[in-house]
Design a protein around this motif. Structure first.
Motif, PDB file in Angstrom:
ATOM      1  N   ASN A   1     -11.579   7.362   8.973  1.00 56.47           N
ATOM      2  CA  ASN A   1     -10.820   8.028   7.916  1.00 56.47           C
ATOM      3  C   ASN A   1     -10.729   7.236   6.611  1.00 56.47           C
ATOM      4  OD1 ASN A   1     -10.013  10.423   9.435  1.00 56.47           O
ATOM      5  ND2 ASN A   1      -8.873   8.984  10.690  1.00 56.47           N
ATOM      6  N   ILE A   2     -11.384   6.077   6.533  1.00 51.35           N
ATOM      7  CA  ILE A   2     -11.237   5.217   5.361  1.00 51.35           C
ATOM      8  C   ILE A   2     -11.820   5.866   4.103  1.00 51.35           C
ATOM      9  CG2 ILE A   2     -13.356   3.845   5.651  1.00 51.35           C
ATOM     10  CD1 ILE A   2      -9.854   2.546   4.568  1.00 51.35           C
ATOM     11  N   SER A   3     -12.758   6.773   4.256  1.00 50.85           N
ATOM     12  CA  SER A   3     -13.340   7.425   3.074  1.00 50.85           C
ATOM     13  C   SER A   3     -12.353   8.379   2.406  1.00 50.85           C
ATOM     14  CB  SER A   3     -14.630   8.164   3.448  1.00 50.85           C
ATOM     15  OG  SER A   3     -14.348   9.143   4.421  1.00 50.85           O
ATOM     16  N   GLU A   4     -11.354   8.823   3.141  1.00 47.99           N
ATOM     17  CA  GLU A   4     -10.304   9.687   2.587  1.00 47.99           C
ATOM     18  C   GLU A   4      -8.936   9.160   3.017  1.00 47.99           C
ATOM     19  OE1 GLU A   4     -10.890  13.842   3.350  1.00 47.99           O
ATOM     20  OE2 GLU A   4     -13.052  13.702   3.005  1.00 47.99           O
ATOM     21  N   PRO A   5      -8.534   8.010   2.486  1.00 50.95           N
ATOM     22  CA  PRO A   5      -7.269   7.411   2.919  1.00 50.95           C
ATOM     23  C   PRO A   5      -6.051   8.176   2.414  1.00 50.95           C
ATOM     24  CG  PRO A   5      -8.173   6.165   1.095  1.00 50.95           C
ATOM     25  CD  PRO A   5      -9.192   7.218   1.444  1.00 50.95           C
ATOM     26  N   ASN A   6      -4.947   8.021   3.147  1.00 49.16           N
ATOM     27  CA  ASN A   6      -3.656   8.534   2.686  1.00 49.16           C
ATOM     28  C   ASN A   6      -2.636   7.425   2.889  1.00 49.16           C
ATOM     29  OD1 ASN A   6      -2.368   8.798   5.360  1.00 49.16           O
ATOM     30  ND2 ASN A   6      -3.900  10.393   5.682  1.00 49.16           N
ATOM     31  N   LEU A   7      -1.410   7.646   2.472  1.00 45.10           N
ATOM     32  CA  LEU A   7      -0.393   6.589   2.544  1.00 45.10           C
ATOM     33  C   LEU A   7      -0.050   6.164   3.974  1.00 45.10           C
ATOM     34  CD1 LEU A   7       2.050   7.478  -0.384  1.00 45.10           C
ATOM     35  CD2 LEU A   7       0.361   5.644  -0.280  1.00 45.10           C
ATOM     36  N   ASN A   8      -0.460   6.964   4.952  1.00 47.47           N
ATOM     37  CA  ASN A   8      -0.180   6.648   6.350  1.00 47.47           C
ATOM     38  C   ASN A   8      -1.393   6.083   7.087  1.00 47.47           C
ATOM     39  OD1 ASN A   8       1.374   9.550   5.736  1.00 47.47           O
ATOM     40  ND2 ASN A   8       2.641   7.871   6.462  1.00 47.47           N
TER      41      ASN A   8
ATOM     42  N   SER B   1      -1.050   6.332  -7.335  1.00 48.52           N
ATOM     43  CA  SER B   1      -2.236   7.068  -7.794  1.00 48.52           C
ATOM     44  C   SER B   1      -3.328   7.058  -6.728  1.00 48.52           C
ATOM     45  CB  SER B   1      -2.775   6.462  -9.098  1.00 48.52           C
ATOM     46  OG  SER B   1      -3.438   5.244  -8.843  1.00 48.52           O
ATOM     47  N   VAL B   2      -4.093   8.147  -6.669  1.00 55.91           N
ATOM     48  CA  VAL B   2      -5.161   8.278  -5.683  1.00 55.91           C
ATOM     49  C   VAL B   2      -6.248   7.215  -5.880  1.00 55.91           C
ATOM     50  CG1 VAL B   2      -6.989   9.803  -4.790  1.00 55.91           C
ATOM     51  CG2 VAL B   2      -4.702  10.711  -5.254  1.00 55.91           C
ATOM     52  N   PRO B   3      -6.717   6.970  -7.105  1.00 58.45           N
ATOM     53  CA  PRO B   3      -7.734   5.913  -7.256  1.00 58.45           C
ATOM     54  C   PRO B   3      -7.247   4.540  -6.781  1.00 58.45           C
ATOM     55  CG  PRO B   3      -7.608   7.237  -9.254  1.00 58.45           C
ATOM     56  CD  PRO B   3      -6.469   7.665  -8.366  1.00 58.45           C
ATOM     57  N   GLU B   4      -5.994   4.222  -7.072  1.00 55.07           N
ATOM     58  CA  GLU B   4      -5.438   2.949  -6.630  1.00 55.07           C
ATOM     59  C   GLU B   4      -5.325   2.920  -5.100  1.00 55.07           C
ATOM     60  OE1 GLU B   4      -1.551   0.060  -7.433  1.00 55.07           O
ATOM     61  OE2 GLU B   4      -1.569   2.066  -8.313  1.00 55.07           O
ATOM     62  N   MET B   5      -4.946   4.045  -4.506  1.00 52.48           N
ATOM     63  CA  MET B   5      -4.837   4.148  -3.057  1.00 52.48           C
ATOM     64  C   MET B   5      -6.197   3.907  -2.399  1.00 52.48           C
ATOM     65  SD  MET B   5      -3.759   7.359  -0.599  1.00 52.48           S
ATOM     66  CE  MET B   5      -2.571   7.932  -1.780  1.00 52.48           C
ATOM     67  N   ILE B   6      -7.225   4.532  -2.929  1.00 45.58           N
ATOM     68  CA  ILE B   6      -8.571   4.378  -2.373  1.00 45.58           C
ATOM     69  C   ILE B   6      -9.020   2.922  -2.492  1.00 45.58           C
ATOM     70  CG2 ILE B   6     -11.009   5.001  -2.703  1.00 45.58           C
ATOM     71  CD1 ILE B   6      -9.938   7.835  -3.530  1.00 45.58           C
ATOM     72  N   SER B   7      -8.809   2.336  -3.655  1.00 44.53           N
ATOM     73  CA  SER B   7      -9.207   0.949  -3.885  1.00 44.53           C
ATOM     74  C   SER B   7      -8.471  -0.002  -2.944  1.00 44.53           C
ATOM     75  CB  SER B   7      -8.933   0.574  -5.345  1.00 44.53           C
ATOM     76  OG  SER B   7      -9.128  -0.794  -5.551  1.00 44.53           O
ATOM     77  N   MET B   8      -7.173   0.157  -2.857  1.00 43.12           N
ATOM     78  CA  MET B   8      -6.364  -0.730  -2.027  1.00 43.12           C
ATOM     79  C   MET B   8      -6.679  -0.535  -0.538  1.00 43.12           C
ATOM     80  SD  MET B   8      -2.372  -1.414  -2.592  1.00 43.12           S
ATOM     81  CE  MET B   8      -1.581  -2.846  -1.939  1.00 43.12           C
ATOM     82  N   ALA B   9      -6.867   0.709  -0.123  1.00 38.29           N
ATOM     83  CA  ALA B   9      -7.202   0.992   1.282  1.00 38.29           C
ATOM     84  C   ALA B   9      -8.506   0.308   1.665  1.00 38.29           C
ATOM     85  CB  ALA B   9      -7.307   2.498   1.508  1.00 38.29           C
ATOM     86  N   ASN B  10      -9.481   0.360   0.777  1.00 41.43           N
ATOM     87  CA  ASN B  10     -10.766  -0.283   1.061  1.00 41.43           C
ATOM     88  C   ASN B  10     -10.647  -1.796   1.119  1.00 41.43           C
ATOM     89  OD1 ASN B  10     -12.920   1.772   1.425  1.00 41.43           O
ATOM     90  ND2 ASN B  10     -12.105   2.504  -0.513  1.00 41.43           N
TER      91      ASN B  10
ATOM     92  N   TYR C   1       0.826  -1.208   0.000  1.00 47.40           N
ATOM     93  CA  TYR C   1       0.000   0.000   0.000  1.00 47.40           C
ATOM     94  C   TYR C   1       0.868   1.269   0.000  1.00 47.40           C
ATOM     95  CZ  TYR C   1      -3.438   3.422   1.641  1.00 47.40           C
ATOM     96  OH  TYR C   1      -4.237   4.535   1.777  1.00 47.40           O
ATOM     97  N   LYS C   2       1.962   1.233   0.712  1.00 52.92           N
ATOM     98  CA  LYS C   2       2.855   2.391   0.795  1.00 52.92           C
ATOM     99  C   LYS C   2       3.517   2.725  -0.542  1.00 52.92           C
ATOM    100  CE  LYS C   2       4.094   1.492   5.592  1.00 52.92           C
ATOM    101  NZ  LYS C   2       5.174   1.050   6.474  1.00 52.92           N
TER     102      LYS C   2
END
Length: 151
Positions: A107-114, A70-79, A65-66
């Motif tokens: 905070n899952i609706s707006e994930p970040n790398l941390n 890309s933001v879309p990939e981050m959101i998908s992977m975080a979910n 995940y780190k």
């Protein structure tokens, strides 16, 4: 069961595509173990035998995940990570405190790398102090050590 673990270790050593020359360094630290693909696989097999494989799977998912760019990939992977490991009653729910779980949930609706850092550190600490010492004494690790030079 003991014979099965030993056989699995021998098979792992003989058929692994990864170099296992650094097996001795696995005993020096959990960081050395996890920095090696073969070490990750051996540790995962051990955790599977202890019914706690979700710990390394979560840790590895967080490491991947780190690397997301890309933001879309981050959101998908975080979910996906959330649904598989964090959400209450998830299939591979990891053992983290309720405050950390709530924080991730909020905070899952707006994930970040941390987003998963605190939870990942908790699971790493759990593996380091609990699972890792047992792994070093396990039949699987001992068999890998004994068989490393027989390829």
């Amino acid at each position: 069961m003991q014979k099965t673990l030993t056989e699995m270790a021998i098979k792992f050593c003989c058929f692994s595509q990864e170099p296992v020359d650094d097996v001795d360094s696995w005993g020096e630290s959990i960081e050395n173990l996890l920095s090696c693909k073969a070490g990750q696989i051996a540790f995962q097999e051990f955790l599977k035998s202890e019914y706690s494989e979700e710990n390394i799977l979560f840790w590895l998912a967080c490491e991947e995940y780190k690397k997301v760019t890309s933001v879309p990939e981050m959101i998908s992977m975080a979910n996906k990570i959330y649904a598989e490991f964090v959400e209450t009653e998830s299939p591979r729910q990891v053992n983290i405190d309720s405050g950390t779980r709530t924080n991730i949930t909020n905070n899952i609706s707006e994930p970040n790398l941390n987003s998963f850092d605190t939870a990942q550190k908790m699971i790493f600490s759990l593996m380091a102090r609990d699972c890792y010492p047992r792994f070093l004494k396990s039949d699987i690790y001992q068999a890998i050590l004994q068989n490393r030079g027989k390829r």
